[in-house]
Scaffold this motif. Structure first.
Motif, PDB file in Angstrom:
ATOM      1  N   THR A 463       0.834  -1.187   0.000  1.00 15.80           N
ATOM      2  CA  THR A 463       0.000   0.000   0.000  1.00 15.80           C
ATOM      3  C   THR A 463       0.876   1.246   0.000  1.00 15.80           C
ATOM      4  O   THR A 463       2.092   1.176   0.199  1.00 15.80           O
ATOM      5  N   ARG A 464       0.247   2.402  -0.181  1.00 18.16           N
ATOM      6  CA  ARG A 464       1.018   3.642  -0.197  1.00 18.16           C
ATOM      7  C   ARG A 464       1.699   3.875   1.150  1.00 18.16           C
ATOM      8  O   ARG A 464       2.820   4.380   1.211  1.00 18.16           O
ATOM      9  N   ARG A 465       1.065   3.519   2.256  1.00 18.40           N
ATOM     10  CA  ARG A 465       1.684   3.664   3.569  1.00 18.40           C
ATOM     11  C   ARG A 465       2.883   2.727   3.704  1.00 18.40           C
ATOM     12  O   ARG A 465       3.941   3.109   4.228  1.00 18.40           O
ATOM     13  N   GLN A 466       2.724   1.498   3.234  1.00 21.84           N
ATOM     14  CA  GLN A 466       3.830   0.545   3.308  1.00 21.84           C
ATOM     15  C   GLN A 466       4.997   0.980   2.420  1.00 21.84           C
ATOM     16  O   GLN A 466       6.160   0.862   2.798  1.00 21.84           O
ATOM     17  N   ILE A 467       4.669   1.483   1.236  1.00 21.82           N
ATOM     18  CA  ILE A 467       5.714   1.972   0.333  1.00 21.82           C
ATOM     19  C   ILE A 467       6.457   3.151   0.960  1.00 21.82           C
ATOM     20  O   ILE A 467       7.688   3.249   0.875  1.00 21.82           O
ATOM     21  N   THR A 468       5.714   4.040   1.602  1.00 18.76           N
ATOM     22  CA  THR A 468       6.350   5.189   2.250  1.00 18.76           C
ATOM     23  C   THR A 468       7.344   4.731   3.313  1.00 18.76           C
ATOM     24  O   THR A 468       8.480   5.234   3.384  1.00 18.76           O
ATOM     25  N   ARG A 469       6.932   3.779   4.129  1.00 18.63           N
ATOM     26  CA  ARG A 469       7.824   3.318   5.205  1.00 18.63           C
ATOM     27  C   ARG A 469       9.059   2.612   4.635  1.00 18.63           C
ATOM     28  O   ARG A 469      10.183   2.858   5.079  1.00 18.63           O
ATOM     29  N   GLN A 470       8.856   1.744   3.644  1.00 15.91           N
ATOM     30  CA  GLN A 470       9.997   1.033   3.058  1.00 15.91           C
ATOM     31  C   GLN A 470      10.975   2.004   2.397  1.00 15.91           C
ATOM     32  O   GLN A 470      12.193   1.870   2.536  1.00 15.91           O
ATOM     33  N   ALA A 471      10.425   2.985   1.664  1.00 12.47           N
ATOM     34  CA  ALA A 471      11.291   3.965   1.009  1.00 12.47           C
ATOM     35  C   ALA A 471      12.028   4.814   2.038  1.00 12.47           C
ATOM     36  O   ALA A 471      13.227   5.109   1.882  1.00 12.47           O
ATOM     37  N   ALA A 472      11.337   5.215   3.099  1.00 10.76           N
ATOM     38  CA  ALA A 472      11.971   6.036   4.131  1.00 10.76           C
ATOM     39  C   ALA A 472      13.095   5.277   4.817  1.00 10.76           C
ATOM     40  O   ALA A 472      14.145   5.853   5.132  1.00 10.76           O
ATOM     41  N   LYS A 473      12.908   3.989   5.054  1.00 15.18           N
ATOM     42  CA  LYS A 473      13.971   3.197   5.693  1.00 15.18           C
ATOM     43  C   LYS A 473      15.182   3.066   4.775  1.00 15.18           C
ATOM     44  O   LYS A 473      16.326   3.024   5.240  1.00 15.18           O
ATOM     45  N   ALA A 474      14.931   3.018   3.454  1.00 11.14           N
ATOM     46  CA  ALA A 474      16.059   2.960   2.517  1.00 11.14           C
ATOM     47  C   ALA A 474      16.808   4.282   2.474  1.00 11.14           C
ATOM     48  O   ALA A 474      18.036   4.320   2.359  1.00 11.14           O
ATOM     49  N   LEU A 475      16.057   5.394   2.584  1.00 11.94           N
ATOM     50  CA  LEU A 475      16.678   6.716   2.522  1.00 11.94           C
ATOM     51  C   LEU A 475      17.307   7.124   3.852  1.00 11.94           C
ATOM     52  O   LEU A 475      18.213   7.952   3.884  1.00 11.94           O
ATOM     53  N   ALA A 476      16.805   6.561   4.950  1.00 16.80           N
ATOM     54  CA  ALA A 476      17.363   6.845   6.282  1.00 16.80           C
ATOM     55  C   ALA A 476      17.573   5.529   7.006  1.00 16.80           C
ATOM     56  O   ALA A 476      16.819   5.168   7.916  1.00 16.80           O
ATOM     57  N   PRO A 477      18.563   4.761   6.613  1.00 19.32           N
ATOM     58  CA  PRO A 477      18.711   3.386   7.108  1.00 19.32           C
ATOM     59  C   PRO A 477      19.000   3.258   8.593  1.00 19.32           C
ATOM     60  O   PRO A 477      18.884   2.179   9.157  1.00 19.32           O
ATOM     61  N   GLU A 478      19.385   4.339   9.271  1.00 21.86           N
ATOM     62  CA  GLU A 478      19.701   4.215  10.686  1.00 21.86           C
ATOM     63  C   GLU A 478      18.466   4.083  11.560  1.00 21.86           C
ATOM     64  O   GLU A 478      18.556   3.912  12.771  1.00 21.86           O
ATOM     65  N   GLY A 479      17.276   4.141  10.970  1.00 20.24           N
ATOM     66  CA  GLY A 479      16.054   3.905  11.726  1.00 20.24           C
ATOM     67  C   GLY A 479      15.712   4.997  12.703  1.00 20.24           C
ATOM     68  O   GLY A 479      15.342   4.748  13.848  1.00 20.24           O
ATOM     69  N   GLN A 480      15.806   6.232  12.313  1.00 17.79           N
ATOM     70  CA  GLN A 480      15.556   7.348  13.204  1.00 17.79           C
ATOM     71  C   GLN A 480      14.091   7.718  13.244  1.00 17.79           C
ATOM     72  O   GLN A 480      13.271   7.188  12.512  1.00 17.79           O
ATOM     73  N   VAL A 481      13.763   8.648  14.132  1.00 12.45           N
ATOM     74  CA  VAL A 481      12.412   9.197  14.218  1.00 12.45           C
ATOM     75  C   VAL A 481      12.428  10.549  13.522  1.00 12.45           C
ATOM     76  O   VAL A 481      13.132  11.468  13.939  1.00 12.45           O
ATOM     77  N   LEU A 482      11.659  10.667  12.447  1.00 14.13           N
ATOM     78  CA  LEU A 482      11.674  11.880  11.630  1.00 14.13           C
ATOM     79  C   LEU A 482      10.533  12.799  12.030  1.00 14.13           C
ATOM     80  O   LEU A 482       9.361  12.404  11.978  1.00 14.13           O
ATOM     81  N   PRO A 483      10.818  14.034  12.441  1.00 18.55           N
ATOM     82  CA  PRO A 483       9.733  14.987  12.719  1.00 18.55           C
ATOM     83  C   PRO A 483       9.054  15.393  11.414  1.00 18.55           C
ATOM     84  O   PRO A 483       9.708  15.565  10.387  1.00 18.55           O
TER      85      PRO A 483
END
Length: 648
Positions: A463-483
């Motif tokens: 889904t679009r939510r799942q795609i967003t999370r997967q893409a964000a983890k690839a772009l910020a692999p350290e697993g941070q909390v993004l404001p």
């Protein structure tokens, strides 16, 4: 996929590497033609007759279609390589871009679902008498025309079209199914020497297929340019009136109306139990095609113009764009990126356009510098379907930057909102371009500084939510909390534990199960990944103990439940079973025991500290129990009745 590419360098005005294209795409290329549409037309005819070919030219598509008709062959697809890649002042290698465009063109795209709309040509014309009657005279032989007058103008002495008088109070619908309500409605009485009007009456109703509005007044509908069958023109501007009359004359027959949006009501987070939550789609729909329907929303497909704004802003995925489906757009993005990189390109940029932007690219290519070799255009039917999930998917797939070219009719506030969210997650790697001059567009693209693209591209799915999370983890692999900015569909629920009574009203209304309870202990649990930030829990909370923090938590902890608030359970004073919240029971005892008429008796007050089973048992055995009855009567049998008769 086509088995052969028919290529032409358009009189030597562009460079095409036939060998490189074949190797990069796996499709054989014809010999490189120079005048496929003129002196080499026989080669085009042979390729069309052979089938399974793609002609790499769209300028002369109508010529090739006519040629296909003459030889009785199906028309092969056409692909524009020249304007989008070949004609450019960039001296860089164009092979990666051409390969990407060819690979994208070979994807199969599901046909959009549609329904038939029938227009029989019933046309209502509004406006000043001189302009409206003139338009009616032009359309009287094509459409069934009715002119609505609202002044004291004498009726026209003709029966070639209908004339009525009144005030238009309400209009609804779209092409083929307009409904109008008229007050002070008067019909023309054509009998006698002098024609006259009937007595006025309010509440007159009628239907029509087309409305031609020449009043120059406030439009009858929101976003009037997107309401099919509703045509407007300034009565003081004759060319505009002529254009509107011409358009009206074409609106007769059966038309296909695409079903742009797919609605899954069970996923909708609009409301629960009378409490309003998400209203994104209702607030943004420019045509008012979306309306509440109980706990969910409904879409009028006849009014929906397919802008796609609702699908981009829907937090739950209840509304998704379906013409074509979202997953086909994701495949196009990933195919463009992967093919570009595989063909030897580096750090590509994605330029998202609609048909307006496509024309801008063509003008820039013919009369200016064209597009840089690393800018890959992606043309969509509706710009607003390209939201934050699609931007992040493009960046994760290997694009270094994403530009969206603004166009007339697009909802800029939606694009601004989605770009801000994508940049907060992906790190300022997308922008909205607003240029009406092709040269300005080229200058902006050639002058941009290109950041590095993702070294290890990924292909998010789901889904679009799942795609967003997967893409964000690839772009910020350290697993941070993004404001994140306010009013986004990602974030945490914050609970004021000093105010929360663990009534769990929020749990019962949460549409996604992000908030949950523990059947064994008084706990409020939360799974952050599932939270839509819809507002339902905050609206229902009787203690106003809930607030939100917009953010994207990329840690694995966001995928599991955490305890937001818990208290000591109350133990039953009879059996010791755990029930309820001890602090709440203590408050009830403090307020009721010895103070309320029903709890003056200490035994009655003790029941507050009992579990359900023990409380019922205690009530049954108490003195003067309302649940305690007398002795059960003896069961009477047939012998009892017969013996009674013998005694008599």
């Amino acid at each position: 996929m086509a088995k052969q590419l028919i290529i032409c360098d358009c009189s030597g005005s562009q460079q095409i590497d036939a060998t490189g294209l074949s190797q990069a795409t796996g499709i054989s290329c014809s010999k490189l033609h120079s005048a496929l549409c003129t002196t080499e037309i026989e080669a085009a005819a042979k390729a069309i007759a052979g089938g399974e070919a793609t002609i790499c030219c769209t300028q002369e598509q109508s010529l090739f279609e006519e040629l296909a008709g003459e030889i009785g062959a199906p028309m092969p697809p056409c692909l524009d390589l020249r304007d989008r890649a070949g004609w450019t002042s960039d001296t860089g290698q164009t092979l990666p871009k051409m390969s990407a465009l060819i690979a994208e063109a070979g994807l199969s795209v599901p046909a959009a679902k549609s329904l038939d709309v029938v227009s029989e040509g019933l046309c209502l014309i509004l406006g000043p008498a001189d302009v409206a009657l003139s338009a009616a005279e032009k359309l009287q032989d094509i459409l069934a025309v009715t002119v609505l007058l609202n002044d004291e103008t004498s009726p026209p002495m003709t029966r070639a079209f209908e004339t009525v008088r009144g005030d238009l109070k309400r209009a609804s619908g779209a092409l083929g199914q307009f409904e109008v309500t008229l007050d002070a409605f008067q019909q023309l009485d054509p009998t006698g020497r002098q024609w006259s009007w009937s007595a006025p009456r309010d509440g007159g109703q009628s239907n029509c297929d087309i409305i031609l509005d020449l009043t120059g007044d406030v439009p009858l509908f929101p976003a009037p340019e997107k309401r099919e069958g509703y045509l407007r023109a300034d009565p003081k501007h004759a060319p505009s009136v002529a254009d509107a009359v011409l358009q009206a004359s074409q609106l007769v027959g059966t038309f296909e109306k695409p079903l742009f949006i797919r609605n899954e009501p069970l996923l909708c987070a609009h409301s629960r139990a009378g409490q309003t939550g998400c209203t994104n789609c209702l607030d943004i729909c420019p045509t008012s095609a979306i309306s509440p329907n109980g706990d969910h929303v409904t879409i009028d497909p006849m009014i929906c113009a397919g802008c796609g704004s609702c699908s981009s802003l829907c937090p739950s995925g209840a509304l998704t764009y379906d013409a074509p489906p979202t997953d086909s757009l994701m495949r196009r993005i990933q195919t463009l990126a992967s093919t570009f990189l595989t063909a030897g390109g580096a750090a590509p940029r994605l330029l998202v356009v609609n048909d307006h932007g496509g024309k801008m690219i063509s003008y820039a290519a013919r009369f200016g510098r064209g597009l840089p070799a690393d800018v890959v255009p992606l043309e969509l039917e509706a710009l607003n379907t390209f939201g934050h999930a699609e931007i992040l998917a493009a960046l994760a797939a290997g694009f270094a930057w994403v530009d969206i070219l603004m166009a007339p009719g697009a909802e800029q506030d939606v694009l601004d909102r989605e770009l801000a969210l994508a940049n907060a997650i992906g790190g300022e790697k997308s922008a909205l371009l607003d240029h009406s001059d092709p040269d300005a567009l080229s200058d902006a693209l050639f002058g941009a500084l290109v950041p590095a693209s993702l070294t290890t591209p990924v292909r998010p799915m789901g889904t679009r939510r799942q795609i967003t999370r997967q893409a964000a983890k690839a772009l910020a692999p350290e697993g941070q909390v993004l404001p994140l900015p306010a009013d986004v569909p990602y974030g945490a629920v914050l609970v004021d534990t000093s105010a929360c009574s663990l009534c769990l009203s929020c749990v019962s209304l949460c549409p996604t199960g992000a908030l949950g309870d523990n059947p064994d202990l008084p706990q409020l649990r939360f799974q952050e990944d599932a939270c839509l930030q819809c507002g339902l829990c905050a609206n229902i909370c009787p203690e106003d103990a809930i607030t939100y923090e917009p953010r994207l938590n990329l840690a694995d902890s966001a995928l599991s439940q955490t305890v937001l608030h818990e208290e000591e359970p109350c133990a039953c004073i009879e059996c010791g079973a755990l029930f309820g919240v001890k602090s709440t029971v203590d408050k009830i005892i403090e307020k009721l025991a010895g103070k309320h008429a029903m709890f003056q008796n200490p035994q009655a007050a003790r029941m507050i500290q009992m579990c359900d089973n023990c409380r019922v048992n205690a009530q049954h055995h108490q003195v003067n129990s309302p649940f305690q009855g007398g002795d059960r009567p003896k069961v009477r049998t047939t012998d009892d009745y017969l013996s009674k008769r013998r005694d008599h």
